[in-house]
Design an enzyme around this catalytic site. Structure first.
Site, PDB file in Angstrom:
ATOM      1  CE  LYS A   1      85.738  95.951 -14.462  1.00 15.38           C
ATOM      2  NZ  LYS A   1      86.465  96.986 -15.220  1.00 15.38           N
TER       3      LYS A   1
HETATM    4  O1  G3P Z   1      88.627  99.305 -15.464  1.00 17.48           O
HETATM    5  C1  G3P Z   1      88.570 100.000 -14.282  1.00 17.48           C
HETATM    6  C2  G3P Z   1      89.730 100.882 -13.942  1.00 17.48           C
HETATM    7  O2  G3P Z   1      90.922 100.271 -14.235  1.00 17.48           O
HETATM    8  C3  G3P Z   1      89.589 102.322 -14.255  1.00 17.48           C
HETATM    9  O3  G3P Z   1      90.776 103.060 -14.135  1.00 17.48           O
HETATM   10  O4  G3P Z   1      92.157 105.111 -14.359  1.00 17.48           O
HETATM   11  O5  G3P Z   1      89.709 105.209 -14.920  1.00 17.48           O
HETATM   12  O6  G3P Z   1      90.457 105.002 -12.562  1.00 17.48           O
HETATM   13  P1  G3P Z   1      90.769 104.676 -13.984  1.00 17.48           P
END
Ligand code: G3P
Length: 222
Positions: free
Chosen positions: A86
């Site tokens: 990533k």
């Molecule tokens: O892995 C990246 C992403 O899914 C993060 O999610 O909820 O922290 O914006 P969030």
């Protein structure tokens, strides 16, 4: 459509896999950090994740310069065949995506918030693109319309980079991602659990079992 779990929690991962609905996994530094509070170390946590997940596992680099990203990518890739690197969507990230493509290492361009970013990372050779829908919704933008736009643009030019809908916060995000035709939805464990629950299913099952109990059991031998 593929479902990925967005977590580094082993209990959640094992439970999700037992449902037969987990095609892969994504992590980020925040999710890994949450699981590093006890005794465990990064190598054993990630080693176990890579061993049990039946598909690609995204592990994020933390360097901000492309040389550092590539060094980290090489080390992470040694942990397992199914590792996807990533990479943050920056100019340094583009350079790393290009180099890793040459090295045949799969990549996931993360923190994508615009169609132009999605186009740039695809041109640089990203295997996956991760637009963050929830974080756009957080600032009163429409995260899902970004997915629609990226899908249209990728289809217009037959771009092969796969769309991972990320930052999913609730089941409606998953339904909408599927209707748009996104390749993958990556979601927290609690969202995946909510996808199967329905009050009418629970109510219906309760009634069936109550009615079944009314039958004389002798009549049920077979
Ligand atoms: O892995 C990246 C992403 O899914 C993060 O999610 O909820 O922290 O914006 P969030």
């Amino acid at each position: 459509m593929k479902f990925f779990l967005d977590t580094a929690n082993l209990d959640e991962i094992k439970e999700g896999i037992s449902w037969g609905c987990v095609d892969g996994l994504t992590t980020n530094p925040t999710l890994i950090s949450k699981e590093m509070k006890g005794d465990g170390d990064f190598k054993s946590l990630v080693g176990e994740i890579l061993r049990i997940v039946p598909g690609p596992v995204s592990l994020e680099v933390t360097s901000t310069e492309h040389e550092g990203m590539i060094q980290e990518a090489k080390k992470l890739k040694k942990l397992g065949e199914n590792v996807v690197i990533k990479i943050p969507t920056t100019i340094e990230g583009l350079k790393a995506l290009k180099e890793l493509k040459k090295m045949n290492i799969d990549t996931n361009a993360t923190l994508v918030f615009s169609v132009n970013q999605a186009l740039m990372v695809a041109k640089a050779g990203a295997t996956y693109v991760s637009p963050f829908v929830g974080r756009l919704d957080d600032i009163s933008e429409d995260g899902m319309s970004l997915i629609e736009d990226i899908k249209t643009v990728y289809d217009n030019y037959s771009i092969e980079t796969k769309i991972i809908v990320a930052s999913i916060r609730h089941p409606v995000h998953v339904r909408d991602a599927a209707l748009i035709g996104a390749d993958i939805a990556t979601m927290p464990f609690d969202v995946m659990k909510k996808l199967i629950n329905h009050p009418k299913t629970d109510e219906g099952l309760k009634r069936f079992l109550e009615d079944w109990e009314k039958i004389d059991k002798k009549k049920l031998r077979f």
